[in-house]
Write a protein that holds these residues in place. Structure first.
Motif, short mmCIF file in Angstrom:
data_model
loop_
_atom_site.label_atom_id
_atom_site.label_comp_id
_atom_site.label_asym_id
_atom_site.label_seq_id
_atom_site.Cartn_x
_atom_site.Cartn_y
_atom_site.Cartn_z
N ALA A 290 0.81 -1.23 0.00
CA ALA A 290 0.00 0.00 0.00
C ALA A 290 0.84 1.27 0.00
O ALA A 290 0.39 2.32 0.44
N GLN B 117 -9.70 4.31 3.20
CA GLN B 117 -10.09 3.01 2.64
C GLN B 117 -10.76 3.08 1.28
O GLN B 117 -10.77 2.09 0.55
N LEU C 247 -8.38 -0.54 4.31
CA LEU C 247 -7.28 -0.04 3.48
C LEU C 247 -7.34 -0.68 2.09
O LEU C 247 -7.84 -1.79 1.92
N ASN C 248 -6.80 0.05 1.12
CA ASN C 248 -6.63 -0.50 -0.22
C ASN C 248 -5.14 -0.73 -0.45
O ASN C 248 -4.35 0.22 -0.50
N ALA C 249 -4.75 -1.99 -0.58
CA ALA C 249 -3.34 -2.35 -0.74
C ALA C 249 -2.80 -2.04 -2.12
O ALA C 249 -1.59 -2.12 -2.36
N GLY D 275 -9.93 -2.75 -2.80
CA GLY D 275 -9.72 -2.42 -1.40
C GLY D 275 -10.51 -3.36 -0.49
O GLY D 275 -11.60 -3.80 -0.85
N THR E 228 -3.03 0.83 -3.84
CA THR E 228 -2.88 2.26 -4.11
C THR E 228 -1.67 2.58 -4.98
O THR E 228 -1.73 3.51 -5.80
N ASN F 270 -0.46 5.20 5.46
CA ASN F 270 -1.85 5.20 5.01
C ASN F 270 -2.52 6.56 5.01
O ASN F 270 -3.62 6.71 4.46
#
Length: 472
Positions: A104, A274, A363-365, A359, A367, A147
Protein backbone atom coordinates in the motif's frame (compact mmCIF):
# COMPACT_ATOMS: atom_id res chain seq x y z
CA UNK A 1 32.35 -4.90 -0.97
CA UNK A 2 34.00 -3.95 -4.27
CA UNK A 3 32.48 -1.92 -7.05
CA UNK A 4 34.41 -1.16 -10.24
CA UNK A 5 37.66 -2.20 -8.60
CA UNK A 6 37.12 0.21 -5.70
CA UNK A 7 36.55 -1.06 -2.16
CA UNK A 8 33.52 0.60 -0.64
CA UNK A 9 32.90 1.15 3.04
CA UNK A 10 29.67 -0.29 4.35
CA UNK A 11 27.40 0.10 7.31
CA UNK A 12 25.17 -2.55 8.82
CA UNK A 13 21.48 -1.93 9.37
CA UNK A 14 19.00 -4.31 10.92
CA UNK A 15 15.26 -4.76 11.13
CA UNK A 16 12.90 -7.39 12.52
CA UNK A 17 13.87 -9.76 9.67
CA UNK A 18 17.65 -9.51 9.93
CA UNK A 19 20.66 -7.45 8.84
CA UNK A 20 21.85 -5.87 5.59
CA UNK A 21 25.06 -4.26 4.37
CA UNK A 22 24.53 -0.80 2.89
CA UNK A 23 27.10 1.37 1.15
CA UNK A 24 28.12 4.28 3.33
CA UNK A 25 27.66 6.65 0.38
CA UNK A 26 23.99 5.73 0.04
CA UNK A 27 21.15 7.61 1.70
CA UNK A 28 18.76 4.67 1.58
CA UNK A 29 18.25 2.25 4.47
CA UNK A 30 17.36 -1.37 5.06
CA UNK A 31 13.67 -0.98 4.26
CA UNK A 32 14.50 0.46 0.85
CA UNK A 33 17.04 -2.31 0.22
CA UNK A 34 14.41 -4.95 0.92
CA UNK A 35 11.93 -3.23 -1.39
CA UNK A 36 14.53 -3.14 -4.17
CA UNK A 37 15.07 -6.88 -3.72
CA UNK A 38 11.41 -7.81 -3.39
CA UNK A 39 10.10 -5.72 -6.28
CA UNK A 40 12.99 -6.18 -8.69
CA UNK A 41 10.81 -5.73 -11.76
CA UNK A 42 13.25 -3.58 -13.77
CA UNK A 43 10.28 -1.38 -14.61
CA UNK A 44 9.09 2.12 -13.83
CA UNK A 45 10.28 3.68 -10.63
CA UNK A 46 7.92 5.61 -8.36
CA UNK A 47 6.74 8.84 -9.98
CA UNK A 48 8.95 11.68 -8.76
CA UNK A 49 5.98 14.01 -8.39
CA UNK A 50 4.68 11.69 -5.69
CA UNK A 51 8.11 11.46 -4.03
CA UNK A 52 8.43 15.23 -3.88
CA UNK A 53 4.98 15.76 -2.37
CA UNK A 54 5.54 13.04 0.23
CA UNK A 55 8.76 14.90 1.11
CA UNK A 56 6.69 18.07 1.41
CA UNK A 57 4.50 16.29 3.96
CA UNK A 58 7.63 15.29 5.91
CA UNK A 59 8.69 18.93 5.89
CA UNK A 60 5.27 20.04 7.13
CA UNK A 61 5.29 17.38 9.87
CA UNK A 62 8.72 18.52 11.05
CA UNK A 63 7.53 22.12 11.23
CA UNK A 64 4.46 21.16 13.25
CA UNK A 65 6.29 18.76 15.57
CA UNK A 66 8.90 21.42 16.20
CA UNK A 67 6.21 23.98 17.07
CA UNK A 68 4.53 21.45 19.38
CA UNK A 69 7.87 20.70 21.06
CA UNK A 70 7.64 17.09 19.97
CA UNK A 71 10.86 17.39 18.00
CA UNK A 72 14.07 19.20 18.95
CA UNK A 73 14.64 22.33 16.88
CA UNK A 74 18.02 21.13 15.58
CA UNK A 75 16.55 17.83 14.40
CA UNK A 76 13.54 19.53 12.85
CA UNK A 77 15.65 22.03 10.92
CA UNK A 78 17.84 19.24 9.54
CA UNK A 79 14.76 17.27 8.45
CA UNK A 80 13.28 20.39 6.85
CA UNK A 81 16.48 21.07 4.91
CA UNK A 82 16.78 17.44 3.80
CA UNK A 83 13.12 17.46 2.74
CA UNK A 84 13.73 20.59 0.68
CA UNK A 85 16.55 18.85 -1.15
CA UNK A 86 14.24 15.96 -2.04
CA UNK A 87 11.56 18.42 -3.19
CA UNK A 88 14.13 20.20 -5.36
CA UNK A 89 15.11 16.90 -6.98
CA UNK A 90 18.67 16.89 -5.67
CA UNK A 91 18.36 13.32 -4.36
CA UNK A 92 16.38 11.77 -7.21
CA UNK A 93 18.94 8.99 -7.67
CA UNK A 94 18.01 7.61 -4.24
CA UNK A 95 14.47 6.76 -5.33
CA UNK A 96 14.64 3.70 -7.57
CA UNK A 97 11.96 1.39 -6.14
CA UNK A 98 9.50 -0.03 -8.66
CA UNK A 99 6.19 1.78 -8.89
CA UNK A 100 4.50 -1.61 -8.65
CA UNK A 101 4.97 -2.72 -5.07
CA UNK A 102 3.11 -4.52 -2.35
CA UNK A 103 2.36 -2.85 0.97
CA UNK A 104 0.00 0.00 0.00
CA UNK A 105 2.95 2.36 -0.55
CA UNK A 106 4.88 1.55 2.63
CA UNK A 107 8.09 1.01 0.68
CA UNK A 108 7.81 4.43 -0.93
CA UNK A 109 7.11 6.12 2.40
CA UNK A 110 10.05 4.31 4.01
CA UNK A 111 12.30 5.22 1.09
CA UNK A 112 11.49 8.89 1.67
CA UNK A 113 11.85 8.54 5.45
CA UNK A 114 15.29 6.90 5.15
CA UNK A 115 16.69 9.30 2.56
CA UNK A 116 15.54 12.35 4.53
CA UNK A 117 16.81 10.87 7.81
CA UNK A 118 20.25 10.01 6.44
CA UNK A 119 20.64 13.34 4.68
CA UNK A 120 19.56 15.14 7.86
CA UNK A 121 22.07 13.09 9.86
CA UNK A 122 24.77 14.11 7.40
CA UNK A 123 23.76 17.77 7.74
CA UNK A 124 24.37 17.41 11.48
CA UNK A 125 27.92 16.15 10.72
CA UNK A 126 27.13 12.61 11.80
CA UNK A 127 27.52 9.36 9.86
CA UNK A 128 24.63 8.07 7.77
CA UNK A 129 22.86 5.20 9.47
CA UNK A 130 23.32 6.65 12.97
CA UNK A 131 19.63 6.67 13.71
CA UNK A 132 20.21 7.66 17.33
CA UNK A 133 20.69 11.13 15.89
CA UNK A 134 17.64 11.17 13.61
CA UNK A 135 15.42 8.13 13.16
CA UNK A 136 13.45 7.50 9.94
CA UNK A 137 10.34 6.47 11.88
CA UNK A 138 10.58 8.05 15.32
CA UNK A 139 11.50 11.47 13.91
CA UNK A 140 10.84 11.82 10.16
CA UNK A 141 7.62 9.78 10.29
CA UNK A 142 6.45 11.15 13.64
CA UNK A 143 2.63 11.27 14.00
CA UNK A 144 2.22 9.78 10.53
CA UNK A 145 1.45 6.51 8.75
CA UNK A 146 1.93 5.44 5.15
CA UNK A 147 -1.85 5.20 5.01
CA UNK A 148 -2.38 8.92 5.48
CA UNK A 149 0.89 10.24 4.02
CA UNK A 150 0.76 8.32 0.73
CA UNK A 151 -2.82 9.26 -0.33
CA UNK A 152 -2.24 12.86 0.73
CA UNK A 153 0.93 13.05 -1.35
CA UNK A 154 -0.92 11.50 -4.28
CA UNK A 155 -3.76 14.00 -4.05
CA UNK A 156 -1.39 16.97 -3.92
CA UNK A 157 0.63 15.67 -6.88
CA UNK A 158 -2.54 15.00 -8.86
CA UNK A 159 -3.95 18.48 -8.21
CA UNK A 160 -0.75 20.11 -9.45
CA UNK A 161 -0.85 18.05 -12.66
CA UNK A 162 -4.59 18.65 -13.12
CA UNK A 163 -3.97 22.40 -13.11
CA UNK A 164 -1.28 22.03 -15.76
CA UNK A 165 -3.49 19.85 -17.91
CA UNK A 166 -6.45 22.21 -17.59
CA UNK A 167 -4.30 25.11 -18.78
CA UNK A 168 -2.91 23.06 -21.68
CA UNK A 169 -6.42 22.10 -22.75
CA UNK A 170 -7.44 25.76 -22.66
CA UNK A 171 -4.58 26.54 -25.04
CA UNK A 172 -5.61 23.64 -27.27
CA UNK A 173 -9.19 24.88 -27.35
CA UNK A 174 -7.99 28.34 -28.34
CA UNK A 175 -5.80 26.90 -31.13
CA UNK A 176 -8.78 25.00 -32.53
CA UNK A 177 -10.92 28.13 -32.39
CA UNK A 178 -8.25 30.03 -34.34
CA UNK A 179 -8.50 27.38 -37.06
CA UNK A 180 -12.29 27.58 -36.89
CA UNK A 181 -12.08 31.24 -37.85
CA UNK A 182 -9.25 30.76 -40.34
CA UNK A 183 -11.18 28.14 -42.32
CA UNK A 184 -14.66 29.59 -41.81
CA UNK A 185 -15.28 30.13 -45.53
CA UNK A 186 -13.67 26.97 -46.94
CA UNK A 187 -16.35 24.51 -48.02
CA UNK A 188 -15.82 20.76 -47.95
CA UNK A 189 -17.71 17.50 -47.98
CA UNK A 190 -19.13 16.34 -44.66
CA UNK A 191 -19.30 12.60 -44.13
CA UNK A 192 -21.36 10.26 -41.97
CA UNK A 193 -20.35 6.62 -41.52
CA UNK A 194 -17.46 7.47 -43.88
CA UNK A 195 -19.95 8.08 -46.69
CA UNK A 196 -20.70 11.36 -48.47
CA UNK A 197 -23.25 13.36 -46.48
CA UNK A 198 -23.73 17.14 -46.57
CA UNK A 199 -21.57 20.16 -47.34
CA UNK A 200 -19.92 21.96 -44.44
CA UNK A 201 -17.26 24.55 -43.81
CA UNK A 202 -13.86 23.31 -42.70
CA UNK A 203 -14.07 25.81 -39.86
CA UNK A 204 -17.25 24.21 -38.59
CA UNK A 205 -15.39 20.94 -38.08
CA UNK A 206 -12.70 22.68 -36.04
CA UNK A 207 -15.41 24.45 -34.07
CA UNK A 208 -16.89 21.08 -33.10
CA UNK A 209 -13.46 19.89 -31.97
CA UNK A 210 -13.04 23.06 -29.91
CA UNK A 211 -16.37 22.49 -28.13
CA UNK A 212 -15.39 18.95 -27.17
CA UNK A 213 -12.07 20.15 -25.74
CA UNK A 214 -13.88 22.97 -23.94
CA UNK A 215 -15.96 20.40 -22.07
CA UNK A 216 -12.84 18.42 -21.20
CA UNK A 217 -11.04 21.50 -19.94
CA UNK A 218 -13.95 22.52 -17.72
CA UNK A 219 -14.56 19.03 -16.33
CA UNK A 220 -10.88 18.52 -15.50
CA UNK A 221 -10.59 21.99 -14.00
CA UNK A 222 -13.52 21.30 -11.68
CA UNK A 223 -12.47 17.79 -10.61
CA UNK A 224 -9.66 19.23 -8.50
CA UNK A 225 -12.32 19.83 -5.86
CA UNK A 226 -12.73 16.08 -5.40
CA UNK A 227 -9.08 15.70 -4.38
CA UNK A 228 -8.76 18.54 -1.89
CA UNK A 229 -9.90 16.64 1.18
CA UNK A 230 -7.09 14.66 2.80
CA UNK A 231 -6.84 12.17 5.65
CA UNK A 232 -3.52 13.38 7.02
CA UNK A 233 -3.51 12.82 10.77
CA UNK A 234 -5.78 9.80 10.44
CA UNK A 235 -2.65 7.59 10.63
CA UNK A 236 -3.14 3.88 9.98
CA UNK A 237 -6.89 3.43 9.52
CA UNK A 238 -8.31 6.92 9.96
CA UNK A 239 -8.84 6.91 13.73
CA UNK A 240 -5.88 9.22 14.36
CA UNK A 241 -4.01 7.02 16.85
CA UNK A 242 -0.60 8.57 17.73
CA UNK A 243 -1.53 11.95 16.19
CA UNK A 244 -2.88 14.67 18.46
CA UNK A 245 -5.71 16.96 17.47
CA UNK A 246 -3.28 19.88 17.51
CA UNK A 247 -1.01 18.06 15.06
CA UNK A 248 -3.93 17.15 12.78
CA UNK A 249 -5.20 20.72 12.55
CA UNK A 250 -1.82 22.37 12.33
CA UNK A 251 -0.30 20.13 9.65
CA UNK A 252 -3.16 20.73 7.24
CA UNK A 253 -2.72 24.47 7.69
CA UNK A 254 1.03 24.19 7.10
CA UNK A 255 0.48 22.15 3.93
CA UNK A 256 -2.00 24.75 2.69
CA UNK A 257 0.68 27.38 3.20
CA UNK A 258 3.45 25.35 1.55
CA UNK A 259 1.43 24.26 -1.49
CA UNK A 260 -0.89 27.27 -1.94
CA UNK A 261 -3.57 24.68 -2.73
CA UNK A 262 -7.03 24.44 -1.16
CA UNK A 263 -6.17 21.33 0.85
CA UNK A 264 -8.72 20.63 3.60
CA UNK A 265 -9.05 18.20 6.51
CA UNK A 266 -11.53 15.43 5.88
CA UNK A 267 -14.36 15.33 8.41
CA UNK A 268 -14.12 11.52 8.26
CA UNK A 269 -10.52 10.41 7.54
CA UNK A 270 -11.42 6.71 7.61
CA UNK A 271 -13.39 7.23 4.39
CA UNK A 272 -10.39 8.56 2.47
CA UNK A 273 -8.07 5.94 3.97
CA UNK A 274 -10.09 3.01 2.64
CA UNK A 275 -12.12 4.31 -0.33
CA UNK A 276 -10.57 5.17 -3.69
CA UNK A 277 -13.61 6.06 -5.77
CA UNK A 278 -12.43 9.65 -6.18
CA UNK A 279 -9.45 8.44 -8.21
CA UNK A 280 -11.84 6.51 -10.44
CA UNK A 281 -13.89 9.68 -10.96
CA UNK A 282 -10.81 11.72 -11.87
CA UNK A 283 -9.51 8.99 -14.16
CA UNK A 284 -12.90 8.75 -15.82
CA UNK A 285 -12.67 12.38 -16.88
CA UNK A 286 -9.17 11.80 -18.22
CA UNK A 287 -10.62 8.92 -20.19
CA UNK A 288 -13.34 11.20 -21.59
CA UNK A 289 -10.67 13.65 -22.68
CA UNK A 290 -8.68 10.82 -24.27
CA UNK A 291 -11.74 9.68 -26.20
CA UNK A 292 -12.07 13.16 -27.72
CA UNK A 293 -8.36 13.42 -28.49
CA UNK A 294 -8.43 9.97 -30.07
CA UNK A 295 -11.36 10.94 -32.26
CA UNK A 296 -9.78 14.23 -33.34
CA UNK A 297 -6.39 12.66 -34.07
CA UNK A 298 -8.01 9.90 -36.12
CA UNK A 299 -10.02 12.49 -38.07
CA UNK A 300 -6.81 14.34 -38.88
CA UNK A 301 -5.16 11.14 -40.08
CA UNK A 302 -8.11 10.36 -42.33
CA UNK A 303 -8.59 13.86 -43.71
CA UNK A 304 -4.87 14.22 -44.46
CA UNK A 305 -4.55 10.76 -46.05
CA UNK A 306 -2.86 10.55 -49.44
CA UNK A 307 -1.51 12.91 -50.51
CA UNK A 308 -2.82 11.63 -53.86
CA UNK A 309 -4.57 8.36 -53.06
CA UNK A 310 -6.55 9.52 -50.04
CA UNK A 311 -8.85 12.35 -49.01
CA UNK A 312 -6.05 14.91 -48.91
CA UNK A 313 -8.19 17.76 -47.59
CA UNK A 314 -6.00 18.67 -44.61
CA UNK A 315 -2.27 19.30 -44.83
CA UNK A 316 -0.52 18.36 -41.60
CA UNK A 317 2.93 19.83 -40.91
CA UNK A 318 5.72 17.56 -42.11
CA UNK A 319 7.84 16.86 -39.02
CA UNK A 320 9.93 13.82 -39.98
CA UNK A 321 10.61 11.35 -42.76
CA UNK A 322 8.10 8.52 -42.74
CA UNK A 323 9.82 5.49 -44.20
CA UNK A 324 13.17 3.71 -44.43
CA UNK A 325 12.25 2.24 -47.82
CA UNK A 326 9.71 4.60 -49.45
CA UNK A 327 11.39 7.92 -50.36
CA UNK A 328 9.29 11.01 -49.87
CA UNK A 329 6.75 9.38 -47.58
CA UNK A 330 5.67 11.51 -44.62
CA UNK A 331 3.41 10.05 -41.94
CA UNK A 332 0.98 11.77 -39.53
CA UNK A 333 3.21 10.94 -36.57
CA UNK A 334 1.89 13.56 -34.16
CA UNK A 335 -1.75 12.41 -34.38
CA UNK A 336 -0.47 8.83 -34.13
CA UNK A 337 1.36 9.71 -30.92
CA UNK A 338 -1.74 11.43 -29.51
CA UNK A 339 -3.82 8.37 -30.33
CA UNK A 340 -1.39 6.08 -28.52
CA UNK A 341 -1.31 8.32 -25.45
CA UNK A 342 -5.09 8.34 -25.45
CA UNK A 343 -5.23 4.56 -25.59
CA UNK A 344 -2.73 4.35 -22.74
CA UNK A 345 -4.86 6.65 -20.58
CA UNK A 346 -7.93 4.54 -21.33
CA UNK A 347 -5.96 1.44 -20.31
CA UNK A 348 -4.80 3.18 -17.14
CA UNK A 349 -8.41 3.97 -16.33
CA UNK A 350 -9.20 0.26 -16.41
CA UNK A 351 -6.28 -0.42 -14.05
CA UNK A 352 -7.43 2.35 -11.68
CA UNK A 353 -10.98 1.01 -11.72
CA UNK A 354 -9.88 -2.52 -10.90
CA UNK A 355 -7.35 -1.48 -8.25
CA UNK A 356 -9.85 0.84 -6.56
CA UNK A 357 -12.42 -1.94 -6.35
CA UNK A 358 -9.89 -4.27 -4.71
CA UNK A 359 -9.72 -2.42 -1.40
CA UNK A 360 -10.60 -4.52 1.62
CA UNK A 361 -11.94 -3.33 4.96
CA UNK A 362 -9.88 -0.38 6.25
CA UNK A 363 -7.28 -0.04 3.48
CA UNK A 364 -6.63 -0.50 -0.22
CA UNK A 365 -3.34 -2.35 -0.74
CA UNK A 366 -3.27 -1.50 -4.44
CA UNK A 367 -2.88 2.26 -4.11
CA UNK A 368 0.58 2.17 -5.77
CA UNK A 369 -1.00 0.99 -9.02
CA UNK A 370 -3.63 3.72 -8.73
CA UNK A 371 -0.95 6.34 -8.08
CA UNK A 372 1.31 5.30 -10.95
CA UNK A 373 -1.57 5.01 -13.42
CA UNK A 374 -3.21 8.31 -12.45
CA UNK A 375 -0.02 10.38 -12.41
CA UNK A 376 1.19 8.81 -15.64
CA UNK A 377 -2.12 9.62 -17.33
CA UNK A 378 -1.98 13.23 -16.18
CA UNK A 379 1.62 13.70 -17.31
CA UNK A 380 1.13 11.94 -20.64
CA UNK A 381 -2.04 13.85 -21.48
CA UNK A 382 -0.53 17.21 -20.60
CA UNK A 383 2.60 16.64 -22.68
CA UNK A 384 0.65 15.15 -25.60
CA UNK A 385 -1.82 18.04 -25.66
CA UNK A 386 1.02 20.58 -25.77
CA UNK A 387 2.81 18.74 -28.59
CA UNK A 388 -0.46 18.23 -30.51
CA UNK A 389 -1.12 21.96 -30.40
CA UNK A 390 2.39 23.19 -31.14
CA UNK A 391 3.54 20.63 -33.71
CA UNK A 392 0.30 19.87 -35.50
CA UNK A 393 -2.79 21.99 -35.01
CA UNK A 394 -1.22 25.44 -35.12
CA UNK A 395 0.45 24.58 -38.44
CA UNK A 396 -2.43 22.76 -40.16
CA UNK A 397 -3.29 23.93 -43.66
CA UNK A 398 -6.25 23.16 -45.93
CA UNK A 399 -6.15 22.13 -49.57
CA UNK A 400 -9.12 24.23 -50.68
CA UNK A 401 -9.03 22.90 -54.25
CA UNK A 402 -9.13 19.29 -53.03
CA UNK A 403 -11.97 20.07 -50.65
CA UNK A 404 -14.07 21.59 -53.44
CA UNK A 405 -13.17 18.79 -55.86
CA UNK A 406 -14.26 16.09 -53.42
CA UNK A 407 -17.49 17.96 -52.75
CA UNK A 408 -18.32 18.52 -56.39
CA UNK A 409 -17.68 14.88 -57.25
CA UNK A 410 -20.09 13.77 -54.56
CA UNK A 411 -23.88 13.93 -54.48
CA UNK A 412 -23.92 15.84 -51.20
CA UNK A 413 -25.40 18.98 -52.76
CA UNK A 414 -28.53 17.16 -53.89
CA UNK A 415 -30.06 17.36 -50.41
CA UNK A 416 -30.44 21.10 -50.88
CA UNK A 417 -32.92 20.43 -53.72
CA UNK A 418 -35.52 18.48 -51.73
CA UNK A 419 -37.73 21.51 -50.96
CA UNK A 420 -37.60 22.57 -54.63
CA UNK A 421 -38.04 19.35 -56.64
CA UNK A 422 -38.92 16.71 -54.01
CA UNK A 423 -37.08 13.76 -52.52
CA UNK A 424 -37.78 11.32 -55.37
CA UNK A 425 -36.58 13.62 -58.15
CA UNK A 426 -33.53 14.58 -56.07
CA UNK A 427 -32.73 10.88 -55.66
CA UNK A 428 -32.99 10.34 -59.42
CA UNK A 429 -30.59 13.20 -60.12
CA UNK A 430 -28.18 11.78 -57.55
CA UNK A 431 -28.12 8.40 -59.24
CA UNK A 432 -27.77 9.98 -62.66
CA UNK A 433 -24.79 12.06 -61.54
CA UNK A 434 -23.03 8.97 -60.20
CA UNK A 435 -23.88 6.95 -63.30
CA UNK A 436 -22.69 9.57 -65.76
CA UNK A 437 -19.75 10.85 -63.70
CA UNK A 438 -21.13 14.37 -63.59
CA UNK A 439 -21.73 16.84 -60.80
CA UNK A 440 -25.16 17.66 -59.44
CA UNK A 441 -24.78 21.18 -60.78
CA UNK A 442 -23.99 19.90 -64.28
CA UNK A 443 -27.08 17.64 -64.32
CA UNK A 444 -29.30 20.49 -63.16
CA UNK A 445 -27.95 22.83 -65.83
CA UNK A 446 -28.44 20.22 -68.57
CA UNK A 447 -31.94 19.17 -67.52
CA UNK A 448 -33.22 22.74 -67.07
CA UNK A 449 -35.09 21.60 -63.98
CA UNK A 450 -34.50 24.98 -62.37
CA UNK A 451 -33.21 28.26 -63.71
CA UNK A 452 -29.45 28.76 -63.63
CA UNK A 453 -29.82 31.61 -61.17
CA UNK A 454 -32.00 29.46 -58.91
CA UNK A 455 -29.55 26.55 -59.09
CA UNK A 456 -26.67 28.83 -58.14
CA UNK A 457 -28.74 30.27 -55.32
CA UNK A 458 -29.73 26.88 -53.93
CA UNK A 459 -26.23 25.45 -54.19
CA UNK A 460 -24.53 28.50 -52.71
CA UNK A 461 -21.92 27.21 -50.17
CA UNK A 462 -23.06 29.68 -47.52
CA UNK A 463 -26.67 28.59 -48.02
CA UNK A 464 -26.07 24.86 -47.66
CA UNK A 465 -23.89 25.09 -44.56
CA UNK A 466 -26.28 26.86 -42.21
CA UNK A 467 -29.80 26.31 -40.83
CA UNK A 468 -32.72 26.92 -43.16
CA UNK A 469 -33.93 25.98 -46.64
CA UNK A 470 -31.41 26.91 -49.36
CA UNK A 471 -32.83 29.30 -51.94
CA UNK A 472 -35.89 30.28 -49.92
Amino acid sequence: MQKGGVTLANRIEKDLIGKKLIEDSSYIGINTIRALENFNLHSKTVNHNLIKDIALIKKAAAIVNKNLNNLQAEKAEAIIQASNEVIEGKLNDEFTISAFQGGAGTSTNMNVNEVIANRAIELLDEKKGNYDVIHPLNDVNMSQSTNDVYPTGLRIAAIRLIRKLSNSLADLQEALQVKENEFSDVIKLGRTQLMDALPMMVGQGFGAYAKAIERDRWRIYKVEERLRQVNLGGTAIGTGLNATNKFIYMITDVIQDLTKLGIARSDFPMDITQNCDVYVEVSGLLKSCSVNLLKISNDFRLLSSGPKGGLGELKLPEVQAGSTIMPGKVNPVIPEMVAQVSMRVIANDSAITMASSMGQLELNAFTPLIAESLLESLELLNNAVIIFRERCIEEIKVDEEKCRENLEKSTAMVTALIHHIGYDKSSEISKQALREGKTIREILYEENILSKDKIDQVLNPFEVTRPGIPGK
